[in-house]
Structures are given as structure tokens and as C-alpha cells.
Scaffold this active site. Structure first.
Site, PDB file in Angstrom:
ATOM      1  N   THR A  97      63.800 -49.616 -37.138  1.00 56.35           N
ATOM      2  CA  THR A  97      62.787 -48.607 -36.825  1.00 56.35           C
ATOM      3  C   THR A  97      62.534 -48.675 -35.325  1.00 56.35           C
ATOM      4  OG1 THR A  97      61.749 -48.932 -38.975  1.00 56.35           O
ATOM      5  CG2 THR A  97      60.459 -47.771 -37.297  1.00 56.35           C
ATOM      6  N   LYS A 172      60.801 -41.420 -39.992  1.00 56.80           N
ATOM      7  CA  LYS A 172      60.246 -42.756 -40.246  1.00 56.80           C
ATOM      8  C   LYS A 172      58.827 -42.867 -39.679  1.00 56.80           C
ATOM      9  CE  LYS A 172      60.037 -47.220 -41.095  1.00 56.80           C
ATOM     10  NZ  LYS A 172      60.099 -47.921 -42.352  1.00 56.80           N
ATOM     11  N   LYS A 240      54.322 -52.295 -33.825  1.00 53.25           N
ATOM     12  CA  LYS A 240      55.368 -51.636 -33.022  1.00 53.25           C
ATOM     13  C   LYS A 240      55.561 -50.189 -33.493  1.00 53.25           C
ATOM     14  CE  LYS A 240      59.339 -52.306 -34.770  1.00 53.25           C
ATOM     15  NZ  LYS A 240      60.214 -51.739 -35.782  1.00 53.25           N
TER      16      LYS A 240
HETATM   17  P1  NAP Z   1      63.498 -59.567 -39.166  1.00 49.35           P
HETATM   18  O1  NAP Z   1      63.464 -60.378 -40.403  1.00 49.35           O
HETATM   19  O2  NAP Z   1      62.824 -60.087 -37.944  1.00 49.35           O
HETATM   20  O3  NAP Z   1      65.034 -59.246 -38.833  1.00 49.35           O
HETATM   21  C1  NAP Z   1      65.501 -58.809 -37.585  1.00 49.35           C
HETATM   22  C2  NAP Z   1      66.747 -59.599 -37.302  1.00 49.35           C
HETATM   23  O4  NAP Z   1      67.377 -59.097 -36.126  1.00 49.35           O
HETATM   24  C3  NAP Z   1      66.435 -61.086 -37.053  1.00 49.35           C
HETATM   25  O5  NAP Z   1      67.299 -61.876 -37.797  1.00 49.35           O
HETATM   26  C4  NAP Z   1      66.659 -61.214 -35.550  1.00 49.35           C
HETATM   27  O6  NAP Z   1      67.113 -62.465 -35.129  1.00 49.35           O
HETATM   28  C5  NAP Z   1      67.742 -60.187 -35.315  1.00 49.35           C
HETATM   29  N1  NAP Z   1      67.733 -59.782 -33.915  1.00 49.35           N
HETATM   30  C6  NAP Z   1      66.694 -59.332 -33.184  1.00 49.35           C
HETATM   31  N2  NAP Z   1      67.086 -59.079 -31.931  1.00 49.35           N
HETATM   32  C7  NAP Z   1      68.386 -59.400 -31.869  1.00 49.35           C
HETATM   33  C8  NAP Z   1      69.329 -59.363 -30.841  1.00 49.35           C
HETATM   34  N3  NAP Z   1      68.996 -58.947 -29.623  1.00 49.35           N
HETATM   35  N4  NAP Z   1      70.588 -59.771 -31.121  1.00 49.35           N
HETATM   36  C9  NAP Z   1      70.907 -60.191 -32.366  1.00 49.35           C
HETATM   37  N5  NAP Z   1      70.056 -60.251 -33.401  1.00 49.35           N
HETATM   38  C10 NAP Z   1      68.804 -59.853 -33.138  1.00 49.35           C
HETATM   39  O7  NAP Z   1      62.898 -58.122 -39.438  1.00 49.35           O
HETATM   40  P2  NAP Z   1      63.092 -57.173 -40.715  1.00 49.35           P
HETATM   41  O8  NAP Z   1      61.879 -57.254 -41.550  1.00 49.35           O
HETATM   42  O9  NAP Z   1      64.434 -57.376 -41.311  1.00 49.35           O
HETATM   43  O10 NAP Z   1      63.017 -55.739 -40.001  1.00 49.35           O
HETATM   44  C11 NAP Z   1      64.092 -55.224 -39.246  1.00 49.35           C
HETATM   45  C12 NAP Z   1      63.745 -53.801 -38.797  1.00 49.35           C
HETATM   46  O11 NAP Z   1      63.537 -52.987 -39.963  1.00 49.35           O
HETATM   47  C13 NAP Z   1      62.462 -53.701 -37.964  1.00 49.35           C
HETATM   48  O12 NAP Z   1      62.617 -52.697 -36.998  1.00 49.35           O
HETATM   49  C14 NAP Z   1      61.417 -53.290 -38.989  1.00 49.35           C
HETATM   50  O13 NAP Z   1      60.355 -52.591 -38.388  1.00 49.35           O
HETATM   51  C15 NAP Z   1      62.247 -52.424 -39.922  1.00 49.35           C
HETATM   52  N6  NAP Z   1      61.782 -52.357 -41.324  1.00 49.35           N
HETATM   53  C16 NAP Z   1      61.342 -53.464 -41.971  1.00 49.35           C
HETATM   54  C17 NAP Z   1      60.931 -53.357 -43.299  1.00 49.35           C
HETATM   55  C18 NAP Z   1      60.414 -54.552 -44.069  1.00 49.35           C
HETATM   56  O14 NAP Z   1      59.752 -54.335 -45.102  1.00 49.35           O
HETATM   57  N7  NAP Z   1      60.694 -55.769 -43.663  1.00 49.35           N
HETATM   58  C19 NAP Z   1      60.989 -52.127 -43.947  1.00 49.35           C
HETATM   59  C20 NAP Z   1      61.489 -51.025 -43.277  1.00 49.35           C
HETATM   60  C21 NAP Z   1      61.884 -51.144 -41.953  1.00 49.35           C
HETATM   61  P3  NAP Z   1      66.128 -63.731 -35.012  1.00 49.35           P
HETATM   62  O15 NAP Z   1      66.246 -64.377 -36.344  1.00 49.35           O
HETATM   63  O16 NAP Z   1      66.688 -64.535 -33.899  1.00 49.35           O
HETATM   64  O17 NAP Z   1      64.746 -63.201 -34.745  1.00 49.35           O
END
Ligand code: NAP
Length: 291
Positions: A97, A172, A240
Site C-alpha cells: 500500500t 486502496k 502511513k
Molecule cells: P511486514 O510484516 O512489515 O512486511 C514487510 C516486509 O517487507 C518485511 O519483511 C520487511 O523486511 C520487508 N521490507 C521492507 N523494506 C524492505 C526493503 N527495502 N528491502 C527488502 N525488504 C524490505 O508488513 P505487512 O503486514 O506484510 O504489510 C506489507 C504491506 O502491505 C504494507 O504496505 C501494508 O500497509 C500492506 N497491507 C498489510 C495488511 C495486513 O493486514 N498486514 C493488509 C493489507 C495491506 P524487515 O523484516 O526487515 O522489516
């Protein structure tokens, strides 16, 4: 079968990439914290040293990272970013997102390198990712969308083309505006019900069958009752999203007071060190002792 690239194997990306592996695709993966690649490697994914390596070894590259700055790094880093590799004829799909304007920039830069891109953020939470029931909203060229559709259908149950680049992210934002309202409504109702001496679980079952029924009520309210404030969806990520929606609405000459109010309450929780808790923790800002 085309080779899939997957960058970002966190809460959402891990499950989503696992579905593609289960469907028989070869996947090259990269995550900033290597530890979070382990489950996918055990399923046969090939770890890479950078987003550029993922892009050079794959035909279709998905990204699911955290913030707009992460997306910029993953795509635009001059040495290690996806677009530093030869991506001619490939498709880059950002499912993070992020900002509609960033989706448009990726699209233009991808086209400049003979590739294509889609913005394809999702809704449905950690559960939707695990159960492959996500709602996927897609911007970009329609023909490219049709090419990628079979892959989206492995990860989600509702996959809809919204229009040109950036339209997925705008959709979104509309989703997040609704969620901000349902979150505050559900949390206030739970605090109210507890104070009134109701059986909160029974109340949730009752009102969930009527006009108040919604995803937040079905999926997050039961976590509050159990005292489970783990993410799901992190407060920091929701702040965010709400800030992007506020900026976009401002740019369109709109004032969205409900969204701003909810955003400010969440910012208070984040300032209080609760940013990595799940969004259901909003209930703590209303009554810190109720649950
Ligand atoms: P998350 O668990 O923090 O996953 C993000 C992943 O991306 C982490 O493993 C992170 O690594 C990795 N990452 C971040 N920056 C990076 C980089 N520069 N290079 C390589 N890897 C990188 O978050 P999430 O909940 O999966 O959410 C991911 C996205 O989907 C977000 O934008 C969120 O707003 C969106 N979203 C989430 C949900 C939900 O319910 N969780 C639902 C819809 C949309 P690290 O482990 O090192 O931090």
C-alpha cells in the site's frame, strides 16, 4: 511456467508467495531480514542477494514491502533496485500500500526500460493472505492486468481492474477511509457494551448479523475480546495509509474530518510506543482498561 520474483516476505508477503509456490511456480525471493525468508526457502524458494538479482532471474516480480520509502529503495536504488536490472519484457507488480503518484512513477520508469508495471494493493488482512481470499485492486495497462490475472487469482478471491497506473492505490485509499470508520465504531461499541455489563461476545454475534456487520467486527473484535493485540495489520502501517489518503484528499480540495480524527488517535498510540501492535489496539485509546 514463468519464474516469479518476490520481494518482501513479511506478514502478508510470506503467505502470498507461499500460495504461488504451492501452485507449482519457481520463486526467487529477497527480504531485508533474511530470517523471514526461511519458511519460503523450506518450500523451495531460491534466496537472492538483492532486488536487482530477483528482477534479473524472474519474469514477473512482485513486491510487498512496508512504506513508500521501502518501495522507492526496492525499485529505484541505482545498484540494487529492480529497475537497475535488465527488465525488458518483464512485469513488475507492487502490492504494497503506497502513494498513487509513486505507482505512476514506477509505471513510467518501467515503460522506459521496456517493461510494464501494475499497482495491486490488497485488502483482507493477514487472514485473507493466509487463506488466499484477498481483495486485489489493480491499476496499470488492462492487457498487462489480463496477463497477470491467473497469478492474482491464486492469492485472492476478488481481483478487479480499476484503471490506469495509480488507480489501484486510489482504490486502496478509499478502502482505508472506510476501515478508519469501522475501526473506531467497532472499538467504541465494545467499550460501551462492556461498561453496560453486556456479554461482549454475544453482543458481537448479535449485531454482526444486522446492519453493523463488517470485516472488522468479524475478524478484529474477537481478537480484542481474547486480549490479542498482535498485528495482523500494524498501527504504523495504518497511520502511513491514512496520511497518504489525507494528502491525496487535500490535493483534490477535499476535507475528510472523520479520517483525520481517527488518524490523530492512532498517531497518539504510535507516539505512546504502540505502533507495532495491531490496529485493534485502537480500543486502548478509548478505554485503556476495558480489554
Ligand atoms: P511486514 O510484516 O512489515 O512486511 C514487510 C516486509 O517487507 C518485511 O519483511 C520487511 O523486511 C520487508 N521490507 C521492507 N523494506 C524492505 C526493503 N527495502 N528491502 C527488502 N525488504 C524490505 O508488513 P505487512 O503486514 O506484510 O504489510 C506489507 C504491506 O502491505 C504494507 O504496505 C501494508 O500497509 C500492506 N497491507 C498489510 C495488511 C495486513 O493486514 N498486514 C493488509 C493489507 C495491506 P524487515 O523484516 O526487515 O522489516
Amino acid at each position: 511456467m514463468e519464474t516469479i520474483g518476490w520481494i518482501g516476505t513479511g506478514i502478508m508477503g510470506n503467505s502470498m508467495c507461499a500460495h504461488l509456490l504451492d501452485a507449482g511456480y519457481s520463486c526467487c525471493i529477497f527480504n531485508r531480514t533474511e530470517e523471514k525468508e526461511k519458511q519460503l526457502i523450506a518450500k523451495g524458494a531460491v534466496p537472492c542477494a538483492s532486488p536487482a538479482e530477483v528482477a534479473s532471474r524472474s519474469d514477473i516480480i512482485f513486491t510487498m514491502v512496508g512504506y513508500p520509502s521501502d518501495v522507492q529503495q526496492v525499485y529505484f536504488d541505482s545498484a540494487k533496485g529492480c529497475l537497475s536490472a535488465d527488465v525488458k519484457g518483464k512485469v513488475l507488480v507492487d502490492m504494497t500500500t503506497t502513494e498513487p503518484k509513486l505507482a505512476k512513477e514506477i509505471f513510467l520508469r518501467a515503460v522506459g526500460k521496456g517493461a510494464s508495471s501494475l499497482d495491486a494493493p490488497v485488502s483482507g488482512g493477514d487472514r485473507g493472505a493466509r487463506e488466499a481470499t484477498l481483495s486485489i485492486m489493480v491499476g496499470g495497462d488492462e492487457k498487462v492486468f489480463e496477463r497477470i490475472l491467473p497469478l492474482f487469482q491464486i492469492m485472492g478471491k476478488s481481483v478487479i481492474y480499476e484503471g490506469p497506473a495509480g488507480s489501484g492505490q486510489h482504490t486502496k485509499m478509499a478502502n482505508q477511509i472506510v476501515i478508519s470508520g469501522t475501526m473506531i465504531g467497532v472499538c467504541e461499541a465494545m467499550v460501551y457494551a462492556r461498561r453496560a455489563g453486556l456479554d461482549v461476545t454475544r453482543m458481537l454475534r448479535t449485531i454482526g448479523g444486522g446492519a453493523a456487520g463488517c470485516w472488522t467486527l468479524d475478524n478484529l473484535a474477537p481478537r480484542v475480546v481474547k486480549g490479542d493485540f498482535n498485528p495482523g495489520f500494524m498501527i504504523d502501517h495504518f497511520v502511513k495509509d491514512m496520511k497518504i489518503a489525507i494528502d491525496e484528499s487535500k490535493a483534490m480540495g477535499l476535507n475528510l474530518p472523520g479520517l483525520k480524527l481517527v488518524c490523530s488517535i492512532y498517531e497518539g498510540l504510535a507516539a505512546d510506543g504502540k505502533g507495532r501492535l495491531g490496529t485493534q489496539s485502537l480500543v486502548k485509546a478509548i478505554d485503556s482498561l476495558a480489554f
